[in-house]
Design an enzyme around this catalytic site. Structure first.
Site, PDB file in Angstrom:
ATOM      1  N   SER A 144      41.470  40.858  35.782  1.00 20.99           N
ATOM      2  CA  SER A 144      42.634  40.158  36.306  1.00 20.99           C
ATOM      3  C   SER A 144      43.850  40.401  35.429  1.00 20.99           C
ATOM      4  O   SER A 144      43.784  40.288  34.205  1.00 20.99           O
ATOM      5  CB  SER A 144      42.330  38.659  36.378  1.00 20.99           C
ATOM      6  OG  SER A 144      43.450  37.940  36.792  1.00 20.99           O
TER       7      SER A 144
ATOM      8  N   HIS B  38      34.356  45.755  41.013  1.00 16.36           N
ATOM      9  CA  HIS B  38      35.526  44.913  40.779  1.00 16.36           C
ATOM     10  C   HIS B  38      36.738  45.832  40.684  1.00 16.36           C
ATOM     11  O   HIS B  38      37.141  46.261  39.606  1.00 16.36           O
ATOM     12  CB  HIS B  38      35.339  44.104  39.494  1.00 16.36           C
ATOM     13  CG  HIS B  38      36.457  43.135  39.236  1.00 16.36           C
ATOM     14  ND1 HIS B  38      36.991  42.934  37.987  1.00 16.36           N
ATOM     15  CD2 HIS B  38      37.132  42.312  40.069  1.00 16.36           C
ATOM     16  CE1 HIS B  38      37.951  42.025  38.059  1.00 16.36           C
ATOM     17  NE2 HIS B  38      38.049  41.639  39.311  1.00 16.36           N
TER      18      HIS B  38
ATOM     19  N   ARG C 135      49.454  32.208  41.303  1.00 16.20           N
ATOM     20  CA  ARG C 135      48.748  33.073  42.263  1.00 16.20           C
ATOM     21  C   ARG C 135      49.302  32.935  43.673  1.00 16.20           C
ATOM     22  O   ARG C 135      49.813  31.885  44.067  1.00 16.20           O
ATOM     23  CB  ARG C 135      47.261  32.706  42.285  1.00 16.20           C
ATOM     24  CG  ARG C 135      46.520  33.004  40.999  1.00 16.20           C
ATOM     25  CD  ARG C 135      46.099  34.438  40.923  1.00 16.20           C
ATOM     26  NE  ARG C 135      45.416  34.753  39.678  1.00 16.20           N
ATOM     27  CZ  ARG C 135      44.789  35.889  39.457  1.00 16.20           C
ATOM     28  NH1 ARG C 135      44.743  36.810  40.411  1.00 16.20           N
ATOM     29  NH2 ARG C 135      44.200  36.136  38.308  1.00 16.20           N
TER      30      ARG C 135
ATOM     31  N   LYS D  18      35.398  34.260  43.669  1.00 14.84           N
ATOM     32  CA  LYS D  18      34.638  34.963  42.647  1.00 14.84           C
ATOM     33  C   LYS D  18      33.144  34.643  42.736  1.00 14.84           C
ATOM     34  O   LYS D  18      32.301  35.474  42.384  1.00 14.84           O
ATOM     35  CB  LYS D  18      35.168  34.617  41.255  1.00 14.84           C
ATOM     36  CG  LYS D  18      36.526  35.242  40.966  1.00 14.84           C
ATOM     37  CD  LYS D  18      36.506  36.763  41.089  1.00 14.84           C
ATOM     38  CE  LYS D  18      37.821  37.394  40.664  1.00 14.84           C
ATOM     39  NZ  LYS D  18      37.839  38.859  40.903  1.00 14.84           N
TER      40      LYS D  18
ATOM     41  N   ARG E  31      39.777  30.240  36.016  1.00 17.84           N
ATOM     42  CA  ARG E  31      38.330  30.089  36.135  1.00 17.84           C
ATOM     43  C   ARG E  31      37.751  29.348  34.931  1.00 17.84           C
ATOM     44  O   ARG E  31      38.348  29.306  33.859  1.00 17.84           O
ATOM     45  CB  ARG E  31      37.659  31.462  36.260  1.00 17.84           C
ATOM     46  CG  ARG E  31      37.970  32.201  37.541  1.00 17.84           C
ATOM     47  CD  ARG E  31      37.180  33.504  37.632  1.00 17.84           C
ATOM     48  NE  ARG E  31      37.503  34.421  36.548  1.00 17.84           N
ATOM     49  CZ  ARG E  31      36.736  34.658  35.493  1.00 17.84           C
ATOM     50  NH1 ARG E  31      35.574  34.034  35.366  1.00 17.84           N
ATOM     51  NH2 ARG E  31      37.103  35.509  34.554  1.00 17.84           N
TER      52      ARG E  31
ATOM     53  N   LYS F  96      45.606  45.857  39.140  1.00 15.07           N
ATOM     54  CA  LYS F  96      44.879  46.328  40.326  1.00 15.07           C
ATOM     55  C   LYS F  96      45.671  46.064  41.602  1.00 15.07           C
ATOM     56  O   LYS F  96      45.866  46.961  42.426  1.00 15.07           O
ATOM     57  CB  LYS F  96      43.516  45.625  40.433  1.00 15.07           C
ATOM     58  CG  LYS F  96      42.540  45.920  39.334  1.00 15.07           C
ATOM     59  CD  LYS F  96      41.144  45.456  39.666  1.00 15.07           C
ATOM     60  CE  LYS F  96      41.048  44.045  40.194  1.00 15.07           C
ATOM     61  NZ  LYS F  96      41.554  43.027  39.245  1.00 15.07           N
ATOM     62  N   THR F  97      46.109  44.830  41.767  1.00 11.44           N
ATOM     63  CA  THR F  97      46.829  44.459  42.986  1.00 11.44           C
ATOM     64  C   THR F  97      48.173  45.170  43.066  1.00 11.44           C
ATOM     65  O   THR F  97      48.550  45.722  44.109  1.00 11.44           O
ATOM     66  CB  THR F  97      47.033  42.937  43.039  1.00 11.44           C
ATOM     67  OG1 THR F  97      45.758  42.293  43.014  1.00 11.44           O
ATOM     68  CG2 THR F  97      47.767  42.528  44.302  1.00 11.44           C
TER      69      THR F  97
ATOM     70  N   ASP G 135      40.775  43.731  45.263  1.00 11.64           N
ATOM     71  CA  ASP G 135      39.988  43.173  44.155  1.00 11.64           C
ATOM     72  C   ASP G 135      38.486  43.451  44.204  1.00 11.64           C
ATOM     73  O   ASP G 135      37.869  43.622  43.160  1.00 11.64           O
ATOM     74  CB  ASP G 135      40.198  41.659  44.106  1.00 11.64           C
ATOM     75  CG  ASP G 135      39.757  41.040  42.788  1.00 11.64           C
ATOM     76  OD1 ASP G 135      40.090  41.595  41.735  1.00 11.64           O
ATOM     77  OD2 ASP G 135      39.063  40.008  42.826  1.00 11.64           O
TER      78      ASP G 135
END
Length: 524
Positions: free
Chosen positions: A234, A216, A317, A197, A54, A238-239, A253
Site C-alpha cells: 500500500s 497483490h 482513501r 483484505k 488495518r 500500484k493504483t 490491487d
C-alpha cells in the site's frame, strides 16, 4: 450451540435486514443514519474513528484440521482456536440481531467465472455495505444477487468490542478467518479495508489449490493486449501507476493469473487520496463522484474535500467501482502478462529509480519484497519504515511464500516476462534528507519499460547492487538514473547502501539454508 449456518440465517432473515440495496439506497441510508455526508461532487464521506488503517496484530486464522498443516503460521498468520471463534461468533450474531437494521450484499470475488468465489457481506453499517458493493464484483442484476448461494461470508460488527480477557483476543478489535466454516468475522474496527483484505487472504488460500497464482498487484493492458503487472505494498504506487489513460485498467490491487491469463479479484479500486489532485492523478480524481466512499478525508465548510489535510490520518482513501474509471476493462480479465514491475518505496534512497532484473534477481526481489510502510497504512506507523514483505504482500498470504514464488517463476519462464524494479521512494538522500521520486519521471520510466523501448537501449551494471540501470530514458534526466550520483555525500550513500544490503541478507535467512545458494545467485 447453534451451528454457524443457522446463526447466519438468523441475520439474513431478520425483518429489518436489507438485501442488495442500490447505491442510491445505501447512500440515503448512510446519511439518514448519520454515518456520513455528501461531498460537493456527490461522494459519500465517512470517518472510521480511532482505527484509520488495518490492525494486523488483531488478525487470526482458526487453526483446525483444514489449516493446521497448510497455513504458514507465525507473526503474520496468527492462530486461534475453534472454540474461541465459536463463542465470539455467537456473541456477535446476538449483538447484530439486536441492531435496528442490517445490510447484506451478495457478489463475487474473481472476474474469472471458473475460479470466482460467491461471497456474502453482512454489515452493521450501511456505508460498509456500499464499500463492499464498490470493491467486490457486483452481480449484473439485483435478482442475480439475491439468488447467489454464498461460499464465504463476511460478518462485520464494527461497534462490537471484544473483551480480551473473556473472548481470547488481543484487543477489542478482531479479524478472524475460519476456512472450515467459511466465515470472516470482523469486530471492533470501522476501517473498511479489513473486509476487502480479508477476502483477498481467502482467495490467496483457495486459488493455489486450483493452480492459480494469487497476486497483490495492480494490472493494466495496452491496445495490443500487452498486460503489465505492478507489485507493491500500500502506498507504493500500484493504483497511481496502473491508472494510465493510454491503457485499460484491469484492476488496482488484487489479481489472479491462471492458464487463460490475468483477472481481477475485485470489482473496484481502493485508492490512497492524500495529496490527490486532478493534475497529478486525473483518472482517480475523476472517479470520485456519486457512489464513491471517501474514508477520513477532511471536508471544508462547503463539503469540498481537502486532500492535503492530514488531520484525521495520512491514510485517506477513496473506494469506487471500476466503472468510475473511463478506461476500465470490464469484465476485468485479459491475457498473460508481458511485463512485471516491482514497486518499492525505498526510504533509504539508495536503489535506482528503475533497473532491469534477470530471472534470478526477479525471484530474489519477489521473495524479499523490500519496500517501506508508509504513514497511516497500519496503526502506529507515522513515518516511512523500511520493511521486507514477502511477495510484496506478506500480510495477506496464508500459505508458505514458496507456493506463490514458485508459481510466479513458472509463469515468468512460460511467457518470457520482462521484470523491472522501480523505486518510487526517495532519491538524493534517505527519508528526511532526500526527495521523493518525481512521479512524472516514474511514469515515463514505467511507460518505456512496458512499451519495450528500454530493451533497445544501453544498460550499465550498478556496482553496489548488481542491477542493470538504463543509461537513458525518454523524458527523464539522465543524472537521476544512477542513485549514487544524486547524493552530495557519496560516502554516506555507500554506508547506507551497505547497511541495506546487510538487511537484505539478514531477511533472506528466514527462508532457510536451502535458499542461500539462490540468494547468492540472484541477490546480494
Amino acid at each position: 450451540m447453534e451451528n454457524t449456518a443457522t446463526l447466519i440465517e438468523k441475520l439474513v432473515n431478520k425483518e429489518t435486514t436489507h438485501n442488495q440495496l442500490s447505491t442510491a439506497q445505501l447512500v440515503e441510508a448512510s446519511i439518514k443514519r448519520n454515518e456520513g455526508k455528501l461531498t460537493d461532487k456527490g461522494a459519500l464521506s465517512v470517518t472510521t474513528g480511532k482505527y484509520t488503517g488495518r490492525s494486523p496484530k488483531d488478525r487470526f486464522i482458526v487453526k483446525d484440521a483444514k489449516t493446521e498443516n497448510t497455513v504458514d503460521w507465525g507473526e503474520v498468520n496468527q492462530s486461534i482456536e475453534s472454540e474461541v471463534f465459536d463463542n465470539l461468533f455467537k456473541k456477535v450474531v446476538d449483538y447484530l440481531d439486536e441492531r435496528e437494521e442490517l445490510f447484506i450484499f451478495n457478489g463475487y470475488a474473481g472476474a474469472d467465472e471458473d475460479t470466482r468465489l460467491n461471497i456474502r457481506v453482512i454489515n452493521e453499517f450501511a456505508w460498509h455495505n456500499l464499500f463492499a458493493k464498490d470493491l467486490f464484483i457486483e452481480p449484473a442484476t439485483r435478482e442475480e444477487g439475491l439468488d447467489i448461494e454464498s461460499e464465504f461470508t463476511v460478518v462485520s460488527a464494527p461497534t462490537f468490542k471484544a473483551d480480551p480477557a473473556v473472548d481470547g483476543t488481543k484487543s477489542e478489535t478482531f479479524i478472524i478467518v475460519n476456512f472450515t466454516e467459511r466465515i470472516v468475522l470482523i469486530g471492533g474496527t470501522e476501517y473498511g479495508g479489513e473486509m476487502k483484505k480479508s477476502i483477498f487472504s481467502v482467495m490467496n488460500f483457495l486459488l493455489p489449490e486450483q493452480d492459480v497464482l494469487a497476486m497483490h498487484c495492480s494490472a493494466n493492458v495496452g491496445k495490443d493486449g500487452d498486460v503489465a503487472l505492478f507489485f507493491g505494498l500500500s502506498g507504493t504506487g500500484k493504483t497511481t501507476l496502473s491508472a494510465d489513460p493510454n491503457r485499460e485498467l484491469i484492476g488496482d490491487d488484487e489479481h489472479g493469473w491462471n492458464k487463460k491469463g490475468v483477472f481481477n479479484i475485485e470489482g473496484g479500486c481502493y485508492a490512497k487520496a492524500i495529496d490527490l489532485s486532478a493534475e497529478k492523478e486525473p483518472e482517480i480524481y475523476g472517479a470520485i463522484k456519486f457512489g464513491t466512499v471517501l474514508e477520513n478525508v477532511w471536508l471544508d465548510e462547503t463539503h469540498s474535500p481537502d486532500y492535503t489535510n492530514k488531520n484525521l490520518t495520512e491514510n485517506t482513501r477513496a473506494a469506487y467501482p471500476l466503472k468510475h474509471i473511463e478506461n476500465a476493462l470490464i469484465p476485468s480479465k485479459s491475457g498473460h502478462a508481458k511485463t512485471i514491475i516491482f514497486l518499492t518505496a525505498d526510504a533509504f534512497g539508495v536503489l535506482p529509480p528503475i533497473s532491469k532484473l534477470n530471472k534470478d534477481q526477479a525471484m530474489y526481489h519477489f521473495l524479499s519484497g523490500f519496500t517501506s510502510k508508509l504513514a497511516g497504512t497500519e496503526r502506529g506507523v507515522t513515518s516511512p519504515e523500511p520493511v521486507f514483505s514477502t511477495c510484496f504482500g506478506a500480510p495477506f498470504l496464508p500459505l508458505h511464500a514458496s507456493v506463490y514464488a514458485n508459481k510466479l517463476g513458472e509463469l515468468i519462464d512460460e511467457h518470457n516476462v520482462n521484470v523491472f524494479l522501480v523505486n518510487t521512494g526517495w532519491t538524493g538522500g534517505e527519508y528526511g534528507v532526500g526527495e521523493r521520486m518525481n512521479l512524472k519521471h516514474t511514469r515515463s520510466m514505467v511507460t518505456e519499460a512496458i512499451s519495450g523501448n528500454l530493451e533497445n537501449g544501453e544498460f550499465v551494471t550498478d556496482e553496489t547492487f548488481g542491477l542493470q540501470i538504463p543509461t537513458s530514458v525518454k523524458d527523464v534526466p539522465s543524472e537521476v538514473l544512477n542513485p549514487r550520483e544524486t547524493w552530495a555525500n557519496k560516502d554516506a550513500y555507500d554506508n547506507i547502501a551497505n547497511k541495506l544490503i546487510e538487511s537484505f541478507r539478514d531477511n533472506f535467512k528466514k527462508f532457510g539454508d536451502d535458499s542461500q545458494a539462490f540468494a547468492e545467485k540472484g541477490g546480494f
